[in-house]
Write an enzyme that holds these catalytic residues in place. Structure first.
Site, PDB file in Angstrom:
ATOM      1  N   CYS A 132       0.894  -1.115   0.025  1.00  0.00           N
ATOM      2  CA  CYS A 132       0.079   0.038   0.068  1.00  0.00           C
ATOM      3  C   CYS A 132       0.718   1.295  -0.137  1.00  0.00           C
ATOM      4  O   CYS A 132       1.842   1.220  -0.493  1.00  0.00           O
ATOM      5  CB  CYS A 132      -1.030   0.085   1.352  1.00  0.00           C
ATOM      6  SG  CYS A 132      -2.476   1.266   0.842  1.00  0.00           S
ATOM      7  N   ASP A 201      -3.771   1.591   9.913  1.00  0.00           N
ATOM      8  CA  ASP A 201      -4.739   2.237   9.956  1.00  0.00           C
ATOM      9  C   ASP A 201      -5.277   2.310  11.375  1.00  0.00           C
ATOM     10  O   ASP A 201      -5.899   3.280  11.858  1.00  0.00           O
ATOM     11  CB  ASP A 201      -6.034   1.839   9.063  1.00  0.00           C
ATOM     12  CG  ASP A 201      -5.661   2.053   7.593  1.00  0.00           C
ATOM     13  OD1 ASP A 201      -4.829   1.314   6.903  1.00  0.00           O
ATOM     14  OD2 ASP A 201      -5.803   3.171   6.918  1.00  0.00           O
TER      15      ASP A 201
HETATM   16  P1  RI2 Z   1      -0.466   6.355   6.392  1.00  0.00           P
HETATM   17  C1  RI2 Z   1      -3.810   3.333   4.201  1.00  0.00           C
HETATM   18  O1  RI2 Z   1      -5.283   3.268   4.021  1.00  0.00           O
HETATM   19  C2  RI2 Z   1      -3.204   2.165   3.991  1.00  0.00           C
HETATM   20  O2  RI2 Z   1      -3.970   1.008   4.618  1.00  0.00           O
HETATM   21  C3  RI2 Z   1      -1.894   2.578   4.706  1.00  0.00           C
HETATM   22  O3  RI2 Z   1      -1.078   1.520   5.086  1.00  0.00           O
HETATM   23  C4  RI2 Z   1      -2.302   3.066   5.879  1.00  0.00           C
HETATM   24  O4  RI2 Z   1      -3.641   4.073   5.547  1.00  0.00           O
HETATM   25  C5  RI2 Z   1      -1.470   4.068   6.664  1.00  0.00           C
HETATM   26  O5  RI2 Z   1      -1.104   5.154   5.948  1.00  0.00           O
HETATM   27  P2  RI2 Z   1      -6.342   3.855   2.780  1.00  0.00           P
HETATM   28  O6  RI2 Z   1      -6.462   5.489   3.154  1.00  0.00           O
HETATM   29  O7  RI2 Z   1      -1.103   7.093   7.434  1.00  0.00           O
HETATM   30  O8  RI2 Z   1      -5.509   3.734   1.683  1.00  0.00           O
HETATM   31  O9  RI2 Z   1       1.006   5.718   7.263  1.00  0.00           O
HETATM   32  O10 RI2 Z   1      -7.429   2.790   2.724  1.00  0.00           O
HETATM   33  O11 RI2 Z   1      -0.061   7.353   5.366  1.00  0.00           O
END
Ligand code: RI2
Length: 329
Positions: A132, A201
């Site tokens: 991700c 998350d």
């Molecule tokens: P940071 C994201 O969720 C991903 O799952 C990623 O690993 C997590 O948030 C943490 O991201 P999504 O919004 O806060 O893409 O470290 O569903 O940037």
């Protein structure tokens, strides 16, 4: 005067829902920014009305995405200022603005600090796999690279949102040699990987990590190959309510993100499920890197108690403490 939802709050809520603003840390900062602007632009004179309007806006933002605990934690953290004894709207606004600025600054510096903590775990010649697009996880890689450590990366595609494209752009711009792979190739390559670093998350009190769908399969493959599995998570991603045994809700998004409606309508017997996150048990996590240092997942309760300020028996009686390295402390 009546409640008029300002454009910024509704726009931000819409963008978070549609994932135009995404990433657990970013959505938290975007929500707090929208609340601050909402407060700044309100022309109410009555404190009760002002509080009510702010609380409605907070509820609207919290309801956008259910899984990333960073969002309600951030909103509660700034909203608690308004539950204190205040005597005028102008004081409330000033204190609220200060809390919002403090949160944003603290959140950004937490990512930098996690980068420093995580970079120490990356050594010359290593192969790191990430999944991700996590600011916190990427900062570990970027910091190690800035320190002159030579390593290479496997980055996954991340179906159906393709957040892997954002990740490879960042790694490419930094000049970090990276191989882009489909999600299902993780186990195939795991024997070459020294370390997995992902974001989060949410982290529950028992150290289970909620992150982008596929993370738990990666953890399983890492466990099988005896590859170290590290998580980069700011302390405000830890979920206080899990102390009471509450589960973190896993968001399930529309099936059209996986199978376009044009195809789906030709396949009437097919149902698409699209859970966005999964849960990696603490047994598969070696370390969680926070801005307070690296901890084993079993120490998640300490983070919730000492850094977020929640304790068993405290629910309802206490609100969040300010984060410890608050920019205004
Ligand atoms: P940071 C994201 O969720 C991903 O799952 C990623 O690993 C997590 O948030 C943490 O991201 P999504 O919004 O806060 O893409 O470290 O569903 O940037």
């Amino acid at each position: 005067m009546y409640y008029v939802q300002p454009m910024l709050v509704t726009d931000t809520a819409e963008k978070i829902k549609k994932m135009e603003i995404r990433g657990a840390g970013r959505i938290a900062r975007a929500a707090v920014t929208a609340l601050k602007e909402h407060s700044d632009t309100l022309s109410l004179k009555d404190l009760a009305e002002y509080r009510k309007e702010m609380s409605n806006a907070a509820d609207l933002l919290i309801a956008t995405r259910p899984t990333a605990v960073s969002l309600p934690n951030a909103v509660h953290l700034v909203m608690r200022t308004l539950s204190r004894e205040i005597h005028s709207v102008s004081t409330a606004k000033e204190e609220f603005a200060r809390a919002c600025e403090s949160f944003i600054c603290t959140s950004e510096s937490a990512v930098q600090r996690i980068g420093e903590v995580g970079a120490r775990h990356i050594r010359d010649g290593e192969v790191v796999l990430t999944h991700c697009n996590s600011e916190a996880a990427l900062e570990c890689l970027l910091d190690a690279h800035r320190n002159g450590v030579n390593f290479t990366v496997y980055a996954t595609e991340v179906r159906p949102g393709n957040q892997g494209l954002l990740t490879i752009k960042i790694l490419n711009d930094a000049g970090i040699p990276t191989t882009y792979i489909v999600d299902s190739a993780v186990r195939y390559f795991m024997k070459e990987v020294d370390r997995v670093i992902v974001g989060a998350d949410a982290v529950s009190v028992n150290g289970a990590v909620v992150n982008k769908i596929g993370t738990s399969q990666i953890a399983l493959a890492a466990h099988e190959a005896r590859t170290s599995f590290l998580v980069a998570a700011e302390t405000y991603k830890f979920a206080p309510r899990t102390i009471l045994g509450e589960f973190i809700e896993i968001e399930e998004r529309d099936g059209s993100e996986v199978l376009p409606d044009t195809i789906a309508k030709t396949l009437p017997h097919i149902t698409v499920r699209n859970p966005v996150f999964d849960v990696t048990p603490p047994e598969y996590v070696d370390l969680i890197m926070t801005e307070e240092g690296a901890i084993p997942p079993q120490m998640a309760y300490i983070i919730i108690r000492d850094y977020l300020g929640w304790e068993i028996g405290d629910f309802g009686a206490r609100q969040f403490n300010p984060l410890t390295n608050n920019c205004f402390n």
